[in-house]
Design an enzyme around this catalytic site. Structure first.
Site, PDB file in Angstrom:
ATOM      1  N   ASP A 158      -3.462   2.901  -5.156  1.00  0.00           N
ATOM      2  CA  ASP A 158      -1.885   2.519  -4.103  1.00  0.00           C
ATOM      3  C   ASP A 158      -1.697   1.548  -3.874  1.00  0.00           C
ATOM      4  OD1 ASP A 158      -4.410   3.256  -2.881  1.00  0.00           O
ATOM      5  OD2 ASP A 158      -3.661   3.961  -1.581  1.00  0.00           O
ATOM      6  N   GLU A 159      -3.217   0.475  -3.850  1.00  0.00           N
ATOM      7  CA  GLU A 159      -2.647  -1.122  -3.336  1.00  0.00           C
ATOM      8  C   GLU A 159      -3.157  -2.093  -4.079  1.00  0.00           C
ATOM      9  OE1 GLU A 159      -5.284  -1.852   0.210  1.00  0.00           O
ATOM     10  OE2 GLU A 159      -6.261   0.206  -0.171  1.00  0.00           O
ATOM     11  N   ASP A 181       0.781  -1.137   0.575  1.00  0.00           N
ATOM     12  CA  ASP A 181      -0.216   0.077   0.301  1.00  0.00           C
ATOM     13  C   ASP A 181       0.846   0.909   0.644  1.00  0.00           C
ATOM     14  OD1 ASP A 181      -2.421   1.866  -0.129  1.00  0.00           O
ATOM     15  OD2 ASP A 181      -3.439   0.720   2.096  1.00  0.00           O
TER      16      ASP A 181
HETATM   17 MG   LIG Z   1      -2.632   3.779   0.109  1.00  0.00          MG
END
Ligand SMILES: [Mg+2]
Length: 394
Positions: free
Chosen positions: A107-108, A13
């Site tokens: 973002d992950e 993340d």
């Molecule tokens: Mg994040």
């Protein structure tokens, strides 16, 4: 692969992703409270740097409140073009370790590195390597959870933030989970959380110890069983890798067969722009353009050409597709269908980062995408598409 490691799942993340990208774009923001979103009085915070979080600013908080908490923070509008480009680069780094990557947001992502061990070592070593490479290649730090399941890996990366790594060993799962608040679990929102608190259940450990029958009366049997399992760290959902598309295409079947060259070219132009918009939306560029044409007698012709450089620009695609149409044998044929396909897709990753700084046509078309998003598809289009439709039919 017989000795699959007991903790093969990674959750990776990026830290304060949007805000971190804004700092990359404008280094003068480094070390300052940065808030993405929250323009105007009715907006909400989309991302906050850790410096802004120190003032109590959080994602999804009303902008008005964020401004009260820290009037001096830099409030920046979101720039999804740039976030997507950095996200593509992030995913490329992850896929260099294993194809078993399941992105769950820009973002992950989850990774299953159970089979990558032979090549790259143990999961924790892989996690360290990913952290270094993401920082170097994307320019943003990330946090990683290493665990036996998706649930525990996700909770571990959250706990590791920012810029950290937590490895939860299989036999350490109960000790890691029990102190967490119940609403750390998936499926425990405000309502369920409040019901559980009234029952005296505050931590994941409390939940794990509550008899399932009691939970069933409170939450119904499906939710009760799921939560009870999650509380004991039981989660056998596999990592489902996202397969990149092989091609992106649009086609149009005409209500009446078309033979007018101008009308046909306008169709190809419109299809080319639709394909280009999809490429940009999904973050790809195409090496090869394919034109598909079905004649009135149902014969289907396909012609393709590979470009010198991959593109996501409608004008480039039309340049080739229009040429291919004109080069079809036999003049003045009647067509019942035309299609434009983009293949040989490459992620618009690092390449797109460079591109964001230049290239005129792309910029123009990106601006058109934004207008389309605001006012509906077709609000903005090349002038040729606005000409009288003639025999063009839909
Ligand atoms: Mg994040």
């Amino acid at each position: 692969m017989t000795n699959r490691p007991p903790e093969p799942i990674l959750h990776v993340d990026l830290d304060a992703f949007y805000a971190s990208v804004e700092v990359l774009k404008d280094p003068a923001l480094a070390g300052k409270p940065v808030v993405v979103g929250g323009a105007g009085t009715r907006g909400v915070v989309m991302s906050a740097s850790y410096e802004a979080r120190a003032y109590g600013i959080r994602s999804a908080m009303p902008a008005v409140r964020a401004r009260r908490l820290c009037p001096d923070a830099a409030f920046v509008p979101p720039d999804f073009e740039s976030y997507k480009a950095h996200s593509n680069r992030f995913r490329e780094v992850l896929r260099s370790v294993t194809p078993l990557v399941e992105p769950i947001a820009l973002d992950e992502a989850f990774l299953d590195v159970g089979g990558a061990g032979l090549l790259f070592g143990e999961p924790e070593g892989i996690a360290r390597r990913i952290r270094e490479e993401v920082a170097r290649e994307v320019g943003v730090t990330c946090s990683v959870g290493v665990a036996p399941s998706k649930l525990v890996a996700k909770l571990a990366s959250t706990r590791a933030k920012p810029d950290g790594l937590i490895h939860v060993q299989a036999d350490g799962v109960p000790a890691f989970m029990e102190p967490l608040p119940v609403d750390a679990l998936w499926g425990v929102g405000e309502v369920t959380g409040e019901l559980l608190r009234r029952l005296g259940v505050r931590t994941v450990g409390d939940l794990a110890r509550t008899p399932e029958g009691v939970l069933e009366r409170l939450l119904g049997d499906v939710t009760a069983r799921t939560l009870s399992e999650l509380a004991r760290g039981i989660d056998d959902r596999p990592v489902v890798p996202y397969e990149a598309p092989k091609s992106i295409s649009h086609e149009e079947t005409f209500g009446r067969d078309l033979d007018d060259q101008g009308a046909l070219l306008r169709e190809v132009l419109s299809l080319s722009h639709k394909v280009a918009a999809r490429l940009r939306e999904d973050g790809y560029r195409a090496r090869t353009v394919v034109l598909k044409a079905r004649l009135a007698n149902f014969t289907t012709l396909t012609r393709s050409r590979t470009l010198p450089d991959p593109t996501d620009v409608g004008a480039d695609i039309f340049h080739v597709a229009g040429d291919l149409l004109r080069s079809l044998p036999g003049a003045r044929r009647r067509f019942r269908l035309l299609g434009v396909q983009a293949t040989g897709l490459v992620p618009a990753g690092a390449e797109q980062l460079a591109l964001l700084r230049g290239e005129r046509w792309s910029d123009v078309e990106r601006a058109l995408d934004r207008i389309d998003r605001r006012f509906g598809t077709g609000s903005a289009m090349p002038a040729a598409l606005l000409k009288p439709r003639g025999r063009r039919s839909r």
